[in-house]
Structure formats: C-alpha cells, structure tokens
Design a protein around this motif. Structure first.
Motif, short mmCIF file in Angstrom:
data_model
loop_
_atom_site.label_atom_id
_atom_site.label_comp_id
_atom_site.label_asym_id
_atom_site.label_seq_id
_atom_site.Cartn_x
_atom_site.Cartn_y
_atom_site.Cartn_z
N ALA A 85 -11.92 -45.94 28.65
CA ALA A 85 -10.68 -45.96 27.74
C ALA A 85 -9.93 -45.19 28.67
CB ALA A 85 -11.51 -45.54 26.43
N ARG A 86 -10.18 -44.32 29.05
CA ARG A 86 -8.75 -43.71 29.53
C ARG A 86 -7.70 -43.86 30.61
NH1 ARG A 86 -9.83 -37.62 33.18
NH2 ARG A 86 -7.08 -37.22 33.69
N ALA A 139 -5.89 -46.25 29.07
CA ALA A 139 -4.69 -45.91 28.49
C ALA A 139 -3.55 -45.28 28.88
CB ALA A 139 -5.51 -44.76 27.55
N GLN A 198 -16.49 -48.56 25.93
CA GLN A 198 -15.16 -47.78 26.19
C GLN A 198 -14.91 -46.32 26.44
OE1 GLN A 198 -16.09 -47.50 21.43
NE2 GLN A 198 -14.69 -50.02 21.04
N LEU A 251 -12.63 -53.36 23.00
CA LEU A 251 -12.01 -52.23 23.68
C LEU A 251 -11.12 -51.25 22.98
CD1 LEU A 251 -13.19 -53.99 27.27
CD2 LEU A 251 -14.80 -52.03 25.94
N GLY A 252 -10.94 -52.62 22.25
CA GLY A 252 -9.56 -51.59 21.50
C GLY A 252 -8.00 -51.86 21.85
#
Length: 263
Positions: free
Chosen positions: A66-67, A70, A62, A113-114
């Motif tokens: 994540a970046r 996103a 994550q 991982l969301g």
C-alpha cells in the motif's frame, strides 16, 4: 510418454468424419481422441478457479504494498518499488494485475489492492507503457480542490504526454521510433496525420490535437513524412543559399491558418 492400447467402437459415420477432421489437422484419429479426452478430463477434475484472489492474500498484499503504491510518482517508479518485493504489474484486459516476477504467476487484480488502472492512469497522467487499452490520447487536468478529473479534452498541450515526444524529435525517423517504443504509430489521415495504437490499430487522435499539425511538422523537419501522399508540394527550393547551414527548403502555405497553440 508410455501409451496404453484402448479399443473404441465408433459408428461408421463418426469414424469417417473424425478421419476428415484429423486429416485436416495433419494428425491421427488417435491423437485427436487423446487431445479431446484430455481437455474433458481437465475440465471435470480440475475446474477453472475463480479469477478473484483469496481475501486473506489480498489483505496481506495491501499491507505490504500500500505505501509503495500510494507514494509512487510514475509507472517506472512504481515498477521499481514493486520489484523490491518480487512483484510487477502487467496489463489485464482493460485493467492491470499483479504478478510474481520470478515465475510470472498472476496474483490478483490491481483493483483488489485498491489501485485500479483508471486510478493510477489519472494520478500519473499517462497510460501504462504497452497497455493495449485505456484513453491513450487524453489530457489529464485535475481539479486541485475536488481532486477529480475536471477535463478530458485536449486543452493544455503541454500536459499531454505525447507532446513531449513530438517536441523533442529532430526528424521523422526519430519521431516514429520513439512513438513505436511507446506503443504508437503514425499514419496519414487525409492531408494530415493521425496517431494509432501499434498493437490494435485503433485510432487515438490526430497530431493536430496534440498540438502538432502535419504542416507544422513538415516545416520543422524540412520534408514530408515518408510514404505520405501530401506534403511534398508545400516545399520549395530556397533560391538564396548563403552557406551550408542555411535551410534549402521553405514551406509554402499561404492559406494555412495556424492553431492558437502554434501562434
């Protein structure tokens, strides 16, 4: 592989039936016993691990990904970003999973991982290339205030990711080929045309839903779709041909009422 000799005592009936099974598979009884024994030993000594990834690993991933996940603007952009870290996303049932690029080992689910598949589906407004599941034909209209999907209907043809493919195709061959590469196929649907998933054969929607009725495509391409039972009678020879650039066929359809998007 070196084999050791083992003597087994079996009831006559079991031995006879085992012989039938082995003959049906074109193997020996010994081979059949070895395969069954190997699977049982594997099951008992090496039980299947949980499909859920280690929490420590997930937290680290994550932080690492994540970046990029996103900020990605599309599936191709996301794939390039993940490739820099040695990972890639692949379909997994109705969702997606993260895999190592080098060896293909599955690491974790996208949802862990969301970033679940439906989340990315809505954000990118198109399905993941070659994904066998998901609402492949939906149009994603997002409420700019609430940030939620406000309408899954086919109200805005220009937002439909398939409409772009239909708009750019110059003929039937090009259209069917570009759809095939994206995981779709065209099939006759009565007097019309429908879009199906190439892998599972699931009906997704009619071409009229995308904004391109079959009659409209016949008129544009100047020919019926190869193999379609209908469409040939909609064409007539143009009696006046001024030059070689003039179309030889017109579509005759006096009772046809166009869709609002075709006016």
């Amino acid at each position: 592989m070196r084999l050791e000799t083992v003597t087994l005592k079996l009831p006559p009936r079991l031995l006879s039936e085992a012989g039938v099974v082995a003959a049906g598979q074109d193997v020996t009884i010994g081979h059949l016993v070895r395969q069954l024994l190997a699977r049982e030993v594997q099951r008992r000594l090496h039980p299947k691990m949980s499909n859920r990834a280690d929490e420590t690993l997930v937290v680290a991933l994550q932080a690492l990904l994540a970046r990029d996940m996103a900020e990605a603007t599309g599936w191709d952009d996301l794939d390039r970003r993940l490739a820099r870290h040695g990972y890639t996303l692949r379909p997994a049932g109705g969702g997606i999973a993260l895999h190592k690029r080098s060896c293909g080992t599955r690491v974790c689910k996208g949802s862990e991982l969301g970033f679940a598949y439906p989340t990315l589906l809505r954000r990118f407004r198109m399905t993941m290339p070659d994904h066998p599941h998901g609402d492949l034909g939906m149009c994603f209209a997002v409420d700019p205030v609430k940030g939620k999907v406000a309408d899954f209907a086919y109200k805005e043809r220009e937002k439909h990711h398939l409409a772009v493919l239909f708009e750019a195709a110059p003929d039937w061959a090009s259209l069917t080929e570009v759809l095939r590469k994206r995981g779709y196929t065209l099939r006759p649907q009565g007097t019309g045309l429908a879009i199906y998933g190439a892998k599972d054969g699931r009906h997704l929607c009619n071409t009229a839903t995308v904004g391109f009725r079959y009659r409209k495509l016949v008129k544009r391409f100047g020919a019926a779709m190869p193999g379609h039972r209908h469409g040939q009678k909609w064409l007539k020879r143009n009696p006046v041909i001024q030059n070689v650039d003039t179309s030889e066929c017109d579509v005759i359809d006096t009772e046809w009422r166009p869709l609002p998007s075709e006016k």
